[in-house]
Write a protein that holds these residues in place. Structure first.
Motif, PDB file in Angstrom:
ATOM      1  N   LEU A 173       0.817  -1.210   0.000  1.00  0.00           N
ATOM      2  CA  LEU A 173       0.000   0.000   0.000  1.00  0.00           C
ATOM      3  C   LEU A 173       0.851   1.260   0.000  1.00  0.00           C
ATOM      4  O   LEU A 173       0.478   2.277  -0.588  1.00  0.00           O
ATOM      5  N   ASP A 174       1.994   1.218   0.673  1.00  0.00           N
ATOM      6  CA  ASP A 174       2.827   2.423   0.727  1.00  0.00           C
ATOM      7  C   ASP A 174       3.467   2.731  -0.622  1.00  0.00           C
ATOM      8  O   ASP A 174       3.932   3.842  -0.857  1.00  0.00           O
ATOM      9  N   HIS A 175       3.498   1.732  -1.542  1.00  0.00           N
ATOM     10  CA  HIS A 175       4.022   1.978  -2.881  1.00  0.00           C
ATOM     11  C   HIS A 175       2.941   2.534  -3.809  1.00  0.00           C
ATOM     12  O   HIS A 175       3.240   3.275  -4.742  1.00  0.00           O
ATOM     13  N   LEU A 176       1.691   2.136  -3.563  1.00  0.00           N
ATOM     14  CA  LEU A 176       0.599   2.604  -4.417  1.00  0.00           C
ATOM     15  C   LEU A 176       0.130   4.002  -4.032  1.00  0.00           C
ATOM     16  O   LEU A 176      -0.433   4.717  -4.842  1.00  0.00           O
ATOM     17  N   SER A 177       0.272   4.375  -2.777  1.00  0.00           N
ATOM     18  CA  SER A 177      -0.180   5.692  -2.326  1.00  0.00           C
ATOM     19  C   SER A 177       0.892   6.317  -1.449  1.00  0.00           C
ATOM     20  O   SER A 177       1.866   5.670  -1.073  1.00  0.00           O
ATOM     21  N   ARG A 178       0.680   7.578  -1.114  1.00  0.00           N
ATOM     22  CA  ARG A 178       1.659   8.291  -0.286  1.00  0.00           C
ATOM     23  C   ARG A 178       1.391   8.025   1.191  1.00  0.00           C
ATOM     24  O   ARG A 178       1.129   8.933   1.985  1.00  0.00           O
ATOM     25  N   LEU A 179       1.458   6.765   1.551  1.00  0.00           N
ATOM     26  CA  LEU A 179       1.172   6.369   2.932  1.00  0.00           C
ATOM     27  C   LEU A 179       2.450   6.509   3.760  1.00  0.00           C
ATOM     28  O   LEU A 179       3.447   5.845   3.498  1.00  0.00           O
ATOM     29  N   VAL A 226      -7.707  -0.594  -5.935  1.00  0.00           N
ATOM     30  CA  VAL A 226      -6.340  -1.122  -5.787  1.00  0.00           C
ATOM     31  C   VAL A 226      -5.955  -1.893  -7.044  1.00  0.00           C
ATOM     32  O   VAL A 226      -4.845  -1.745  -7.571  1.00  0.00           O
ATOM     33  N   LEU A 227      -6.878  -2.709  -7.537  1.00  0.00           N
ATOM     34  CA  LEU A 227      -6.608  -3.491  -8.743  1.00  0.00           C
ATOM     35  C   LEU A 227      -6.387  -2.580  -9.940  1.00  0.00           C
ATOM     36  O   LEU A 227      -5.470  -2.798 -10.740  1.00  0.00           O
ATOM     37  N   SER A 228      -7.194  -1.530 -10.059  1.00  0.00           N
ATOM     38  CA  SER A 228      -7.045  -0.587 -11.173  1.00  0.00           C
ATOM     39  C   SER A 228      -5.702   0.125 -11.111  1.00  0.00           C
ATOM     40  O   SER A 228      -5.013   0.271 -12.125  1.00  0.00           O
ATOM     41  N   ARG A 229      -5.311   0.558  -9.913  1.00  0.00           N
ATOM     42  CA  ARG A 229      -4.014   1.231  -9.733  1.00  0.00           C
ATOM     43  C   ARG A 229      -2.866   0.279 -10.063  1.00  0.00           C
ATOM     44  O   ARG A 229      -1.863   0.674 -10.658  1.00  0.00           O
ATOM     45  N   SER A 282      -8.587  11.883   0.235  1.00  0.00           N
ATOM     46  CA  SER A 282      -8.400  12.192  -1.181  1.00  0.00           C
ATOM     47  C   SER A 282      -8.052  10.952  -1.990  1.00  0.00           C
ATOM     48  O   SER A 282      -8.170  10.953  -3.205  1.00  0.00           O
ATOM     49  N   SER A 283      -7.620   9.855  -1.341  1.00  0.00           N
ATOM     50  CA  SER A 283      -7.204   8.655  -2.056  1.00  0.00           C
ATOM     51  C   SER A 283      -8.408   7.819  -2.460  1.00  0.00           C
ATOM     52  O   SER A 283      -9.325   7.608  -1.668  1.00  0.00           O
ATOM     53  N   ASP A 284      -8.388   7.318  -3.703  1.00  0.00           N
ATOM     54  CA  ASP A 284      -9.472   6.441  -4.152  1.00  0.00           C
ATOM     55  C   ASP A 284      -9.298   5.022  -3.639  1.00  0.00           C
ATOM     56  O   ASP A 284     -10.158   4.170  -3.835  1.00  0.00           O
ATOM     57  N   LEU A 285      -8.174   4.744  -2.977  1.00  0.00           N
ATOM     58  CA  LEU A 285      -7.938   3.407  -2.444  1.00  0.00           C
ATOM     59  C   LEU A 285      -8.778   3.127  -1.209  1.00  0.00           C
ATOM     60  O   LEU A 285      -8.885   1.987  -0.764  1.00  0.00           O
ATOM     61  N   VAL A 286      -9.356   4.147  -0.631  1.00  0.00           N
ATOM     62  CA  VAL A 286     -10.185   3.991   0.570  1.00  0.00           C
ATOM     63  C   VAL A 286     -11.637   4.257   0.185  1.00  0.00           C
ATOM     64  O   VAL A 286     -11.959   5.298  -0.374  1.00  0.00           O
ATOM     65  N   SER A 287     -12.524   3.289   0.465  1.00  0.00           N
ATOM     66  CA  SER A 287     -13.929   3.431   0.098  1.00  0.00           C
ATOM     67  C   SER A 287     -14.789   3.911   1.255  1.00  0.00           C
ATOM     68  O   SER A 287     -15.932   4.308   1.061  1.00  0.00           O
ATOM     69  N   GLY A 288     -14.288   3.858   2.473  1.00  0.00           N
ATOM     70  CA  GLY A 288     -15.069   4.269   3.632  1.00  0.00           C
ATOM     71  C   GLY A 288     -14.270   4.047   4.896  1.00  0.00           C
ATOM     72  O   GLY A 288     -13.078   3.721   4.849  1.00  0.00           O
ATOM     73  N   ALA A 289     -14.914   4.231   6.029  1.00  0.00           N
ATOM     74  CA  ALA A 289     -14.238   4.067   7.317  1.00  0.00           C
ATOM     75  C   ALA A 289     -15.226   3.521   8.327  1.00  0.00           C
ATOM     76  O   ALA A 289     -16.434   3.473   8.090  1.00  0.00           O
TER      77      ALA A 289
END
Length: 700
Positions: free
Chosen positions: A608-614, A686-689, A662-669
């Motif tokens: 996840l840290d590679h796909l987003s700025r985590l 995640v799959l699309s990214r 702002s990340s599309d990798l998160v759908s909710g909380a």
């Protein structure tokens, strides 16, 4: 304290719009039935009742143009016009449904209703044109007053019951004098005479409004009076010009035979001296029947969806509260293991958890509606699109009783509309192509819905020409969506997915039905938003199947919790295929990506840290071992590398506004019992990214 008139008016209009949509749907269904059975009087009566209800309700709400149009339409809805011009009447009913729908939309948006001149012209044409010569000749050749006496099954049962009671039942036909100026008043007078002659079992037409355009009145009359007296009473001067009277025939169906047996058994009881008991039983039975009908009528309650959402939100808060109590009980157990209150608290918690689970299930069931509500609009869609394209297409439905969350059902309406229209336009070939290929001239589209685990699957299948992957890749290169070298690496399945690219279309020209390349893009966008998937399978020359998979409800989900960089995440349990543990030497790099060999299968790894700025908030040293969660999305699989697993948890989803995440990798909380916020991973995103960041075909 009474509400002001404007509040009551607003509530009345809201109820009107809800009921009007149901009436329009019934008009569409009846119009399609009239196309196949133009002389069916029961269907015509159903249309007339719907139009009459729409007329009265719209007038009560002040929508006068709609009310006047409905009133004008009623004049055409007669059995005589249906017999002579059945196809034209069916077309008129469908056009009227469209016009009413457009007017309702304008009223809801507080705009001026659109022009309905075309519908007025169709009504005038049907009213002015005489019946066909064949029908006119047939009518003139009839030696006596023509009448059908087409009674419903219930009315036939009532006739049989009267005959078994020893009464004489006549079929009566009366022609209203053509010179009568007030036909509605004449009909009312005829009704009064019939009521005074015996028991009126059936009457056509059923109301004064319809009688204004009807020439012949038909009735079924049970009476003990002689035939001559009934005839004499029915010959009303200046009102009735002709009378026909004949004995009613009783149909010998199993239901009528059973009714006769029951009546004879009841008569035997009376003879045996059980008159009082039988009478009491009959009264009780009638009372029970009435109360049952009343119960059915009163058991349905209209509730605004926002109120159900509010209850669901409160139940979600209770579930979070249950989690907090469980954590508190665990801490109490650790500190006061021998305290006698511990057992009482545990019992109270178990009871509360059981009741809360039942409450949660009940609220979820309230939100569930059968997918039939969505499917029933598509016969009209298929009919209209097939007519535009000049094709003969049938629609077969199955799985209509499959339940689905109302919110998801509404969201799937537009994607399904695009899929069905595309199947008719692109999938089904014209008859001159189907016949040489050994197919029937009529193409068929199949709509099916069923449950699979925690998801609902809706299939759109056709027996058309199928999708040619070679032509699809060539079209994608022509549109600039793919480069030639990228197209060569695509599998057939990945090629089929190109139809969901924005602006992509296989149509050679833009028509009213398709060709702009925007419809299928909507399908994927909506399914991603619903955390669902879409899968295409096709065989050239044999047809195409498109599967939409969506969760049963978006209210709560079972998840697997894990940590990455010290942060807590969750992934839907339905997406988890398996969990394994690996060491650093087992990870290999191929073409700038990390992969894992898992049981003879190469699995792409995702961090996840590679796909987003985590940013990591974990200060612990680098671990020698990592957990890998194998995620399955549609036909693809990938491995999610995580630091540690936390466990399974039922989470109540809370939607997050865009300015917070702002990340599309998160759908909710969601929120755990100790107040910790959990971010729910959006697997399709995640799959699309992953597909965009690695060469296509790299995902196992």
């Amino acid at each position: 304290m009474s509400r002001p008139p404007e509040d009551r008016g607003g509530e009345l209009r809201t109820l009107f719009f809800e009921s009007a949509n149901e009436l329009l749907q019934s008009l569409n269904e009846a119009g399609l039935e009239l196309e196949s059975r133009p002389a069916d009087e029961e269907v015509i009566r159903r249309v007339r009742r719907a139009v009459h209800t729409l007329k009265g309700d719209s007038a009560a709400c002040g929508f006068n143009k709609l009310s006047e149009l409905a009133h004008e339409l009623e004049d055409v809805l007669t059995p005589q016009i249906a017999q002579a011009r059945g196809a034209d009447l069916a077309e008129l009913v469908l056009t009227a449904a469209d016009s009413f729908g457009a007017m309702l939309t304008s009223y809801q948006r507080r705009k001026e209703p659109p022009s309905v001149d075309a519908l007025h012209a169709m009504i005038r044409k049907l009213l002015e044109e005489p019946a066909s010569p064949e029908n006119a000749a047939t009518g003139s050749a009839v030696p006596h007053l023509p009448a059908q006496f087409a009674w419903t099954e219930y009315e036939q049962l009532m006739i049989s019951e009267a005959v078994h009671r020893g009464e004489t039942v006549y079929n009566v036909a009366l022609r209203i004098d053509p010179n009568s100026l007030m036909r509605a008043a004449a009909f009312q007078l005829i009704r009064n005479v019939l009521h005074g002659s015996g028991t009126l079992i059936a009457l056509r037409p059923e109301d004064n409004l319809t009688a204004a355009t009807v020439e012949i009145v038909e009735a079924a009359l049970a009476t003990s009076q002689p035939e001559e007296k009934v005839l004499h009473r029915c010959r009303i001067p200046s009102i009735v010009s002709e009378v026909r009277l004949e004995r009613a025939a009783t149909a010998e169906t199993p239901e009528h035979e059973l009714l006769g047996d029951l009546l004879e058994a009841q008569a035997a009881k009376l003879v045996a001296g059980a008159a009082e008991t039988a009478e009491t039983s009959a009264t009780a039975k009638a009372a029970n029947s009435g109360s049952a009908a009343t119960t059915v009528a009163e058991s349905t309650l209209r509730v605004d969806a926002t109120r159900i959402d509010a209850v669901m939100n409160l139940v979600g808060e209770l579930i979070i509260g249950k989690s907090m109590l469980n954590r508190t009980l665990t801490e109490f157990d650790q500190k006061h293991a021998r305290d006698p209150l511990r057992a009482k608290l545990a019992d109270a918690m178990a009871f509360q958890a059981r009741i809360l689970d039942e409450l949660h299930k009940c609220v979820l069931k309230i939100r569930m509606v059968p997918v039939e509500q969505l499917f029933r609009r598509f016969p009209r869609v298929v009919r209209d699109v097939a007519k535009q394209c000049g094709k003969d297409v049938a629609l077969e439905l199955s799985g209509q009783n499959t339940d689905l969350d109302k919110g998801i059902l509404d969201a799937l309406a537009e994607p399904l509309m695009h899929l069905v229209r595309n199947s008719v336009d692109h999938g089904i070939e014209p008859a001159d192509e189907r016949l040489p290929a050994g197919k029937p001239a009529r193409g068929t589209i199949y709509l099916n819905a069923y449950h699979q685990g925690t998801q609902v699957v809706i299939e759109v299948r056709d027996d058309g020409r199928g999708i040619d992957p070679v032509a699809l890749r060539a079209r994608a290169i022509e549109k600039g969506i793919l480069k030639p070298e990228e197209a060569k690496r695509l599998t057939d399945q990945e090629t089929f997915n190109l139809i969901f690219e924005s602006g992509f279309s296989t149509a050679s020209e833009v028509t009213e039905v398709s060709g702009r390349g925007i419809g299928m893009d909507v399908v994927r966008t909506v399914l991603d938003r619903l955390k669902g998937t879409v899968h295409v399978s096709s065989q050239k020359g044999r047809g195409t199947t498109i599967q939409l998979r969506a969760p049963l409800t978006l209210a709560s989900i079972q998840t697997l919790l894990f940590r990455v960089g010290g942060r807590l995440f969750a992934v839907p349990l339905s997406s988890v295929v398996e969990i394994t543990r690996i060491t650093a030497p087992e990870i290999h790099r191929i073409d700038q990506r990390e992969v894992l060999r898992l049981r003879e299968q190469i699995l792409t790894l995702v961090r996840l840290d590679h796909l987003s700025r985590l940013r990591s908030i974990d200060t612990q040293p680098v671990r020698k071992k990592h957990f890998v969660i194998v995620i399955g999305a549609a036909e693809k699989r990938f491995g999610l590398v995580v630091d540690s697993l936390v466990g399974e948890e039922e989470l109540v989803i809370k939607a997050l506004p865009g300015e917070i995440v702002s990340s599309d990798l998160v759908s909710g909380a969601s929120i755990l019992g100790d107040g910790t916020v959990v971010l729910i991973l959006n697997v399709p995103a995640v799959l699309s990214r992953l597909v965009r960041s690695t060469p296509l075909g790299a995902i196992a």
